[in-house]
Design an enzyme around this catalytic site. Structure first.
Site, PDB file in Angstrom:
ATOM      1  N   CYS A  23       0.844  -1.199   0.000  1.00  0.00           N
ATOM      2  CA  CYS A  23       0.000   0.000   0.000  1.00  0.00           C
ATOM      3  C   CYS A  23       0.878   1.248   0.000  1.00  0.00           C
ATOM      4  O   CYS A  23       1.617   1.502   0.952  1.00  0.00           O
ATOM      5  CB  CYS A  23      -0.923  -0.016   1.219  1.00  0.00           C
ATOM      6  N   CYS A  56       0.016   3.641   2.855  1.00  0.00           N
ATOM      7  CA  CYS A  56       0.531   3.160   4.144  1.00  0.00           C
ATOM      8  C   CYS A  56       2.019   3.473   4.278  1.00  0.00           C
ATOM      9  O   CYS A  56       2.482   3.894   5.345  1.00  0.00           O
ATOM     10  CB  CYS A  56       0.306   1.664   4.269  1.00  0.00           C
TER      11      CYS A  56
END
Length: 280
Positions: free
Chosen positions: A133, A136
């Site tokens: 991600c 993230c």
């Protein structure tokens, strides 16, 4: 007496050629020693002339004797492997960088349940992330900074790729995702945010990190979440639904209100209040 073997050769019998190497150090003279490497590069063999010898300490050791020669060859092999092997340092993954003492990686669903229950009245932030991600990864350094500035807050990290089944049971379908828990209050809030919406995280942290005291033990996950985790065959969570207490017959009788024979009814008419009594 350390010397450098500058003229030793690696022999390839199957190809009829040899490769010179240098840079290997040892504590004894190994003049005339040849190292033979198999075509598969998986075995290493020594050969030497019968006149090959070495001095160790105050006595001499004839290396023509194979059993006496083996320890010295083993040291040479270890040194050679150290020179020929590629030394590649272990790269640190982005989610492992900047971690603080109050940041913990969740190992299992039971670990998450126990960590929340054992936190007492401490604020706990569960951070759901994925190694793939991008949001993230970009947000991780700031989360580490928040953890450093708030040492009394416990940050639990859940790797989505390693705990997909658990995240599914907890209804986590967007990343990065955060849930705040505290003491007997249980879950305080949950939301997703990125670098662009980091203010949402700052506001929640400022609101729920203030000192407060909650009565009773830590609640942790919601009962519906615990039941979902326990019902998941891919997980191992020890949870049994607590039975509802059944009141005793005497308690039911005392708790049942007795309706009066007359119940007053107030009717407003004009400016005068008249009270009528109605027979029950």
């Amino acid at each position: 007496m350390a010397e450098v073997l500058s003229k030793s050769k690696l022999l390839f019998p199957s190809e009829g050629r040899s490769v010179s190497f240098s840079g290997m150090r040892r504590s004894n003279s190994l003049a005339g020693l040849h190292l033979t490497l198999s075509p598969s590069f998986q075995s290493l063999r020594f050969s030497s002339s019968s006149s090959f010898s070495s001095s160790i300490g105050n006595g001499g050791v004839a290396l023509g004797d194979w059993s006496r020669r083996r320890p010295l060859e083993r040291n040479a092999i270890d040194s050679l492997h150290a020179k020929m092997s590629l030394r590649i340092g272990k790269s640190v993954k982005w989610w492992e960088k900047g971690l603080q003492p109050n940041m913990k990686e969740v190992q299992s669903a039971q670990d998450l349940v126990d960590s929340l229950l054992n936190a007492d009245n401490k604020l706990v932030i569960v951070d759901f992330y994925s190694p793939g991600c991008g949001g993230c990864k970009a947000l991780h350094p700031k989360i580490c900074q928040f953890a450093e500035l708030n040492p009394d807050v416990l940050f639990l990290q859940v790797n989505y790729e390693e705990h997909k089944s658990m995240c599914y049971s907890l209804n986590v379908h967007v990343l990065p995702f955060f849930r705040f828990y505290r003491g007997a209050h249980g879950r305080l809030c949950s939301f997703s945010c990125t670098n662009a919406t980091i203010k949402k995280f700052k506001d929640a942290l400022a609101k729920h990190s203030t000192d407060r005291c909650s009565l009773g033990p830590a609640k942790g996950l919601e009962e519906s979440e615990l039941l979902s985790l326990a019902a998941n065959k891919d997980l191992s969570v020890d949870y049994n639904k607590k039975p509802m207490p059944v009141p005793a017959p005497d308690d039911v009788a005392e708790a049942t209100p007795i309706s009066p024979m007359f119940s007053p009814t107030r009717v407003l008419k004009g400016s005068e209040d008249k009270v009528f009594s109605k027979v029950g």
